[in-house]
Design a protein around this motif. Sequence first.
Motif, PDB file in Angstrom:
ATOM      1  N   UNK A  41      -0.153   4.947  -1.836  1.00 56.50           N
ATOM      2  CA  UNK A  41      -1.011   6.129  -1.691  1.00 56.50           C
ATOM      3  C   UNK A  41      -2.425   5.794  -1.235  1.00 56.50           C
ATOM      4  N   UNK A  42      -2.881   4.605  -1.550  1.00 55.05           N
ATOM      5  CA  UNK A  42      -4.262   4.259  -1.219  1.00 55.05           C
ATOM      6  C   UNK A  42      -5.292   4.967  -2.063  1.00 55.05           C
ATOM      7  N   UNK A  43      -4.866   5.623  -3.143  1.00 54.46           N
ATOM      8  CA  UNK A  43      -5.862   6.326  -3.949  1.00 54.46           C
ATOM      9  C   UNK A  43      -5.623   6.229  -5.456  1.00 54.46           C
ATOM     10  N   UNK A  44      -5.016   5.154  -5.897  1.00 56.44           N
ATOM     11  CA  UNK A  44      -4.921   4.916  -7.336  1.00 56.44           C
ATOM     12  C   UNK A  44      -3.789   5.629  -8.044  1.00 56.44           C
ATOM     13  N   UNK A  45      -2.902   6.279  -7.298  1.00 53.45           N
ATOM     14  CA  UNK A  45      -1.886   7.110  -7.936  1.00 53.45           C
ATOM     15  C   UNK A  45      -0.544   6.409  -8.134  1.00 53.45           C
TER      16      UNK A  45
ATOM     17  N   UNK B 139       0.355   2.708  -7.870  1.00 50.16           N
ATOM     18  CA  UNK B 139       0.483   1.371  -8.462  1.00 50.16           C
ATOM     19  C   UNK B 139       1.154   0.329  -7.582  1.00 50.16           C
TER      20      UNK B 139
ATOM     21  N   UNK C  19     -12.276   6.227  -3.929  1.00 51.73           N
ATOM     22  CA  UNK C  19     -11.383   7.291  -3.458  1.00 51.73           C
ATOM     23  C   UNK C  19     -12.173   8.223  -2.531  1.00 51.73           C
TER      24      UNK C  19
ATOM     25  N   UNK D  85     -12.871   6.690   0.899  1.00 49.56           N
ATOM     26  CA  UNK D  85     -11.682   6.673   1.757  1.00 49.56           C
ATOM     27  C   UNK D  85     -11.434   8.017   2.402  1.00 49.56           C
ATOM     28  N   UNK D  86     -11.830   9.070   1.720  1.00 44.80           N
ATOM     29  CA  UNK D  86     -11.561  10.393   2.264  1.00 44.80           C
ATOM     30  C   UNK D  86     -12.761  10.966   2.999  1.00 44.80           C
TER      31      UNK D  86
ATOM     32  N   UNK E  75      -1.671   9.541 -15.347  1.00 47.26           N
ATOM     33  CA  UNK E  75      -2.341  10.034 -14.155  1.00 47.26           C
ATOM     34  C   UNK E  75      -2.659  11.525 -14.192  1.00 47.26           C
TER      35      UNK E  75
ATOM     36  N   UNK F  22       0.844  -1.190   0.000  1.00 47.17           N
ATOM     37  CA  UNK F  22       0.000   0.000   0.000  1.00 47.17           C
ATOM     38  C   UNK F  22       0.877   1.238   0.000  1.00 47.17           C
TER      39      UNK F  22
ATOM     40  N   UNK G  52      -4.113   0.803 -15.035  1.00 49.19           N
ATOM     41  CA  UNK G  52      -4.937   0.256 -13.949  1.00 49.19           C
ATOM     42  C   UNK G  52      -6.268   0.996 -13.848  1.00 49.19           C
ATOM     43  N   UNK G  53      -6.206   2.323 -13.981  1.00 47.18           N
ATOM     44  CA  UNK G  53      -7.442   3.127 -13.902  1.00 47.18           C
ATOM     45  C   UNK G  53      -8.309   2.835 -15.134  1.00 47.18           C
TER      46      UNK G  53
END
Lengths: 153, 305
Positions: A42-46, A48, B35, B38-39, B207, A40, B115-116
């Motif tokens: 960033x935990x937000x997709x940034x 990888x 996302x 989580x926030x 990104x 783990x 991935x996104x």
Amino acid sequence: MKKTKIQFVLNGKSVSMDVDPETTLLSLLREELFLTGTKEGCGSGECGACTVLMDGLAVNSCLVLAPQINGTEILTIEALETDGKLDRLQQSFIDHHAVQCGFCTPGMLMSAKALLLKNPRPTQEEIRIALSGNLCRCTGYQNIIAAVEGAVD
Amino acid sequence: MSRAYFQPAALEEALRIRRDNGEASLLAGGTDLVVAMRHDRGPAGDVIDLSKILELKGIQEIADSTPVTVNGIHKMTGKIRIGPMTTFTEIMESQLLREAAGILCEAAETVGSPQIRNRGTIGGNLCNASAAADCITPLLCLNAAVELQSLGFDGSKCTRILPLETFLVDSKKTDLRSDEILTGILFQRPAVDMSFAFQKIGRRNALAIARLNGSCAIRLAGNTVTSLAFALGAATSKPERIERAEEYLTGRELTDEDLAAVGKRAAEYVLEQTGVRASSSYKLPVIERFTASLIRAAAERSTTL
Ligand SMILES: Cc1cc2nc3c(=O)[nH]c(=O)nc-3n(C[C@H](O)[C@H](O)[C@H](O)COP(=O)(O)OP(=O)(O)OC[C@H]3O[C@@H](n4cnc5c(N)ncnc54)[C@H](O)[C@@H]3O)c2cc1C
Ligand code: FES
Ligand code: FES
């Protein structure tokens, strides 16, 4: 949240379990299944670092809710090594000095694995695109790209 | 912690759960929603996961009965329908879209990371309704419409079809009702003599959530613009067509002067909408040049030039 029953294939083995629907796939892997190879960041997709394969495609496990893997096939870094033998990609990362602290490495390897499964003979540009969602703070990308190239026939 | 998680396998079941749980959030690929959760900005209610509903996936062309001939080229015409649960990767890899509406594939290719793109869906992109959402300006230039469905208490299905433009109300705000699900994105296959371009200015390649994006659809007769659709994203509070730019250029020859003039008009419009901001001194000249370059790029692809 009420637990939900899910069934999926994890690294080739069928698994059936109850999960908290708000858990991410990342927490499920690390905290409940004790597969801590997936990292783990960033935990937000940034970044990888948490990349795993879901039905053969690279995904950020930090953005997948556990029930969403119901009925799918998940492959994590733990599955790359078979019968004590490293995957070609892993060996190539070692040979090309593509690992320093190693934190990004599992994610890099899984993104590279997803690429090679789909496209066994990628160009350098295709390798760059495949790794574009994986950040590395220490090795630098040259060695990592060379390592992936080194694992191609 | 009294949330419930639903994972319907069919659209009708999803519509029923939606009807009976007005507060529930719809979950597609989760790349915005998870996302947000989580926030702690995330929704508090139940979750309806759409990811197992096959009816919401895929890209089809519903052909009209009569093919047309344009410039000697024999062409099928038809309506293209994209399921909202189609991912960016699936859009990029669709032969049908590549050939009929390549601009959408080009926009999808620029989204986030592999991935996104493997998880994020076109439906999520539209419903999340960020001003910077990359699939919106191409769809605005394709005059796309959205299909919204709901289920009445008598079990009858209700369908609304709205122009995408009307569906997008403001930043992060759509006209989706609390009992509705986006079930399709529709547009007419563009005529073969239309040419398109998508561009985006972001922080870095992967990104990058666009600081500015836009699309253009143009038709030329010689060097004269006979029709123009032009949309900007992340410039104002929602992605939108810039009508005064379209009107200005239609009927004119495509010259450097007129391209510069149209860029000025686009920037003026943005300034009127947003007022002067800290970013204006950077953004407005960028919008001027971006507009000209985008229209030029679309024109350069035109076969009639
Ligand atoms: C690291 C990162 C990079 C990104 N880069 C980009 C980028 O470059 N360009 C870009 O445009 N976006 C980008 N995004 C944003 C995001 O990936 C997209 O907006 C994506 O399309 C969201 O789709 P999803 O399926 O993940 O939606 P979700 O997160 O599942 O849902 C988003 C919203 O849409 C609603 N919704 C989803 N489907 C439906 C439906 N069928 N009917 C009604 N409502 C629905 C949900 O309720 C929710 O409110 C990025 C996100 C991350 C995390
Ligand atoms: S931890 Fe998932 S992308 Fe960074
Ligand atoms: S080796 Fe340290 S982050 Fe890549």
